[in-house]
Write a protein that holds these residues in place. Structure first.
Motif, PDB file in Angstrom:
ATOM      1  N   LEU A  96       0.896  -0.993   0.069  1.00  0.00           N
ATOM      2  CA  LEU A  96       0.182   0.035  -0.024  1.00  0.00           C
ATOM      3  C   LEU A  96       0.863   1.297  -0.093  1.00  0.00           C
ATOM      4  O   LEU A  96       1.688   1.342   0.967  1.00  0.00           O
ATOM      5  CB  LEU A  96      -0.819  -0.027   1.320  1.00  0.00           C
ATOM      6  CG  LEU A  96      -1.702   1.340   1.384  1.00  0.00           C
ATOM      7  CD1 LEU A  96      -2.820   1.191   0.165  1.00  0.00           C
ATOM      8  CD2 LEU A  96      -2.563   1.255   2.566  1.00  0.00           C
ATOM      9  N   ASN A  97       0.515   2.262  -0.955  1.00  0.00           N
ATOM     10  CA  ASN A  97       1.409   3.283  -1.125  1.00  0.00           C
ATOM     11  C   ASN A  97       0.943   4.099   0.133  1.00  0.00           C
ATOM     12  O   ASN A  97      -0.279   4.313   0.466  1.00  0.00           O
ATOM     13  CB  ASN A  97       1.367   4.085  -2.442  1.00  0.00           C
ATOM     14  CG  ASN A  97      -0.010   4.606  -2.573  1.00  0.00           C
ATOM     15  OD1 ASN A  97      -0.122   5.892  -2.114  1.00  0.00           O
ATOM     16  ND2 ASN A  97      -0.709   4.174  -3.281  1.00  0.00           N
ATOM     17  N   PRO A  98       2.021   5.141   0.803  1.00  0.00           N
ATOM     18  CA  PRO A  98       1.557   5.963   1.808  1.00  0.00           C
ATOM     19  C   PRO A  98       0.658   7.028   1.598  1.00  0.00           C
ATOM     20  O   PRO A  98      -0.169   7.515   2.420  1.00  0.00           O
ATOM     21  CB  PRO A  98       2.949   6.675   1.976  1.00  0.00           C
ATOM     22  CG  PRO A  98       3.887   6.303   0.900  1.00  0.00           C
ATOM     23  CD  PRO A  98       3.495   5.193   0.144  1.00  0.00           C
ATOM     24  N   GLN A  99       0.467   7.497   0.249  1.00  0.00           N
ATOM     25  CA  GLN A  99      -0.624   8.488   0.079  1.00  0.00           C
ATOM     26  C   GLN A  99      -1.739   7.856  -0.072  1.00  0.00           C
ATOM     27  O   GLN A  99      -2.925   8.497   0.821  1.00  0.00           O
ATOM     28  CB  GLN A  99      -0.326   9.076  -1.399  1.00  0.00           C
ATOM     29  CG  GLN A  99      -1.268  10.249  -1.747  1.00  0.00           C
ATOM     30  CD  GLN A  99      -0.796  11.116  -2.923  1.00  0.00           C
ATOM     31  OE1 GLN A  99      -0.398  10.636  -3.763  1.00  0.00           O
ATOM     32  NE2 GLN A  99      -1.263  12.415  -2.639  1.00  0.00           N
ATOM     33  N   ALA A 100      -2.087   6.565  -0.303  1.00  0.00           N
ATOM     34  CA  ALA A 100      -3.375   6.002  -0.035  1.00  0.00           C
ATOM     35  C   ALA A 100      -3.761   5.920   1.291  1.00  0.00           C
ATOM     36  O   ALA A 100      -4.890   5.918   1.720  1.00  0.00           O
ATOM     37  CB  ALA A 100      -3.319   4.702  -0.965  1.00  0.00           C
ATOM     38  N   ALA A 101      -2.431   5.465   2.222  1.00  0.00           N
ATOM     39  CA  ALA A 101      -2.764   5.358   3.493  1.00  0.00           C
ATOM     40  C   ALA A 101      -3.418   6.427   4.395  1.00  0.00           C
ATOM     41  O   ALA A 101      -4.148   6.471   5.166  1.00  0.00           O
ATOM     42  CB  ALA A 101      -1.445   4.758   4.006  1.00  0.00           C
ATOM     43  N   HIS A 102      -2.627   7.756   3.847  1.00  0.00           N
ATOM     44  CA  HIS A 102      -2.934   8.971   4.230  1.00  0.00           C
ATOM     45  C   HIS A 102      -4.669   9.268   3.948  1.00  0.00           C
ATOM     46  O   HIS A 102      -5.191   9.577   4.887  1.00  0.00           O
ATOM     47  CB  HIS A 102      -1.882  10.024   3.564  1.00  0.00           C
ATOM     48  CG  HIS A 102      -2.506  11.399   4.068  1.00  0.00           C
ATOM     49  ND1 HIS A 102      -2.089  11.918   5.304  1.00  0.00           N
ATOM     50  CD2 HIS A 102      -3.159  12.340   3.502  1.00  0.00           C
ATOM     51  CE1 HIS A 102      -2.303  13.190   5.432  1.00  0.00           C
ATOM     52  NE2 HIS A 102      -3.125  13.463   4.486  1.00  0.00           N
ATOM     53  N   TYR A 103      -5.027   9.119   2.887  1.00  0.00           N
ATOM     54  CA  TYR A 103      -6.287   9.328   2.343  1.00  0.00           C
ATOM     55  C   TYR A 103      -7.193   8.546   3.343  1.00  0.00           C
ATOM     56  O   TYR A 103      -8.417   8.807   3.841  1.00  0.00           O
ATOM     57  CB  TYR A 103      -6.512   9.133   1.119  1.00  0.00           C
ATOM     58  CG  TYR A 103      -6.195  10.149  -0.147  1.00  0.00           C
ATOM     59  CD1 TYR A 103      -6.078  11.316   0.453  1.00  0.00           C
ATOM     60  CD2 TYR A 103      -5.466   9.954  -1.031  1.00  0.00           C
ATOM     61  CE1 TYR A 103      -5.612  12.470  -0.366  1.00  0.00           C
ATOM     62  CE2 TYR A 103      -5.212  10.688  -2.197  1.00  0.00           C
ATOM     63  CZ  TYR A 103      -5.168  12.018  -1.797  1.00  0.00           C
ATOM     64  OH  TYR A 103      -4.672  13.057  -2.358  1.00  0.00           O
ATOM     65  N   THR A 104      -6.936   6.937   3.617  1.00  0.00           N
ATOM     66  CA  THR A 104      -7.844   6.228   4.204  1.00  0.00           C
ATOM     67  C   THR A 104      -7.715   6.790   5.680  1.00  0.00           C
ATOM     68  O   THR A 104      -8.864   6.706   6.331  1.00  0.00           O
ATOM     69  CB  THR A 104      -7.208   4.954   4.179  1.00  0.00           C
ATOM     70  OG1 THR A 104      -7.123   4.489   2.851  1.00  0.00           O
ATOM     71  CG2 THR A 104      -8.118   3.687   4.764  1.00  0.00           C
ATOM     72  N   LEU A 105      -6.613   7.121   6.348  1.00  0.00           N
ATOM     73  CA  LEU A 105      -6.689   7.625   7.816  1.00  0.00           C
ATOM     74  C   LEU A 105      -7.630   8.875   7.828  1.00  0.00           C
ATOM     75  O   LEU A 105      -8.401   8.841   8.907  1.00  0.00           O
ATOM     76  CB  LEU A 105      -5.334   8.053   8.154  1.00  0.00           C
ATOM     77  CG  LEU A 105      -4.148   6.871   8.544  1.00  0.00           C
ATOM     78  CD1 LEU A 105      -2.864   7.337   8.334  1.00  0.00           C
ATOM     79  CD2 LEU A 105      -4.662   6.318   9.906  1.00  0.00           C
TER      80      LEU A 105
END
Length: 430
Positions: free
Chosen positions: A277-286
């Motif tokens: 999982l890329n960190p930008q996608a993780a940020h949006y999910t958070l």
């Protein structure tokens, strides 16, 4: 912030896993857009690679932004640990990977997302794995399908597309008796509506793409481990109980205990499968998780209103929403999904396949997309799209018959949604 007793869901969905950035004091979790991390010294690097110390090596394996999301998901689901990956489909393979080997099988519900049925009936054959599909309302059939080569039982908490609620307690009992893990896809419910681990699930998988992010901007997946399964009780799971050659004979369960599956998922699953999982996608999910409970309450409220209206429409043959008193799954809500039956269901039209196609083409507020769990209301004709690869018998068993459309209710004004459906049904029935 840890899962301290006394913190409610609304607090945990914002704070779990997150801490002010130590370098800058930034309150929102930063996007750590980096490939690699500098080691303190040679001994530090060696300890990380030998799993003697926890830290960051390379972003295919671990990343600080993703790590916050993993801790938050484990907390919200009541698990011991979690591994994020690139999609919900990747999460399913990640969940099965440590359990399976050529010649082994899983037992899965017939009521699954069409892509999952294809993955389990076709794709996993290339690994030498197989799947037996069973109606999970028939508990005797589930028991009978399990044999000495079965390594997991798989179902969805709220099944896609029909919105059926699975009796997780009963299925977990069967899996426990067979000494194999129960894997539950909790995508359609989210941990706000259902916490499968509390009903006996060993592993919980999600497509983060859906309700958890909530705005249709990313793809992502996660595997949450309950930490409660004894991987060493039998010799069925050597990846977790036996010596691992890649780590000088380390035994994951013996070494890491409740976190054995999570460490294996990172150290071997992400290392070798690379479903990162890329960190930008993780940020949006958070950011999406911060409003999860608020959105889910509105999703459920709207779904009840719209489903009740549809059930009484003359062009409609049936509505599968478990939140309706007429549903055979209605009595499972209080026990399995105490905060509501979700916002996903199907509608069968009396005029059949062609009427479904006209309905989809006539809607204006509803978006015709292959997704669910968006803030926007979505619609799709499953038999011609997501379940197209299946035979008609398989489509019917999965709840996606040719005269059925799947509806994912968003958080708009329910009166506007009803008006849009009303005009579209009139055109579809003309």
């Amino acid at each position: 912030m840890s899962d301290t007793p006394g913190f409610g869901f609304d607090t945990l969905q914002i704070h779990a896993g997150a801490r002010p950035d130590s370098a800058t004091g930034a309150r929102q979790t930063p996007i750590y857009q980096t490939t690699a991390y500098v080691f303190r010294d040679a001994d530090h690097a060696a300890a990380l690679f030998n799993l003697q110390e926890v830290g960051f090596i390379y972003s295919r394996l671990t990343n600080p932004t993703v790590a916050v999301l993993q801790e938050r998901m484990a907390t919200l689901e009541g698990g011991a640990g979690a591994v994020c990956c690139s999609s919900g489909h990747a999460a399913q393979i990640m969940a099965l990977f440590p359990l399976m080997a050529p010649g082994l099988n899983i037992v899965a519900s017939t009521r699954l997302y069409g892509g999952t049925i294809t993955q389990f009936s076709q794709t996993i054959k290339r690994f030498g794995w197989s799947c037996t599909f069973v109606d999970f309302d028939d508990l005797d059939a589930v028991r009978a399908a399990i044999d000495e080569n079965t390594r997991a039982v798989f179902c969805e908490s709220i099944a896609n597309p029909g919105g059926y609620i699975t009796d997780l307690d009963a299925i977990a009992k069967i899996a426990d008796d067979a000494q194999i893990p129960l894997i539950v896809d909790n995508t359609s419910a989210s941990p706000y509506l259902c916490r499968p681990i509390e009903h006996g699930a060993t592993l919980v998988v999600h497509s983060l793409t859906k309700y958890l992010t909530g705005n249709g901007t990313v793809t992502g997946g996660v595997v949450v481990d309950s930490g409660k399964f004894d991987w060493s009780a039998t010799d069925k799971f050597p990846s977790l109980s036996a010596p691992e050659p890649a780590y000088h004979g380390l035994k994951f369960h013996e070494t890491f205990g409740p976190l054995a599956f999570t460490f294996h998922g990172i150290a071997i699953g992400l290392r070798d499968l690379g479903m990162t999982l890329n960190p930008q996608a993780a940020h949006y999910t958070l950011m999406g998780t911060e409003t999860l409970s608020l959105r889910m309450q509105k999703h459920v409220e709207n779904a009840r209103t719209v489903a009740a209206w549809l059930e009484n429409h003359p062009a409609v043959e049936a509505v599968t929403y478990a939140g309706l008193p007429s549903s055979p799954y209605h009595d499972r809500i209080a026990r399995i999904c105490p905060n509501g039956a979700g916002a996903l269901f199907t509608v069968a039209l009396k005029d059949g396949y062609e009427a479904c196609m006209k309905l989809v083409d006539s809607l204006e507020i509803f978006s015709h997309v292959a997704n669910l769990g968006d803030a926007r209301s979505l619609v799709i004709h499953s038999a011609s799209t997501t379940h197209r690869q299946l035979t008609e018998a398989q489509q019917i068993a999965a709840g996606a018959a040719p005269n059925v459309v799947r509806i994912s209710i968003g958080i708009e004004d329910p009166n506007d949604l009803i008006a849009d459906l009303d005009q579209a049904l009139a055109k579809a029935s003309a």
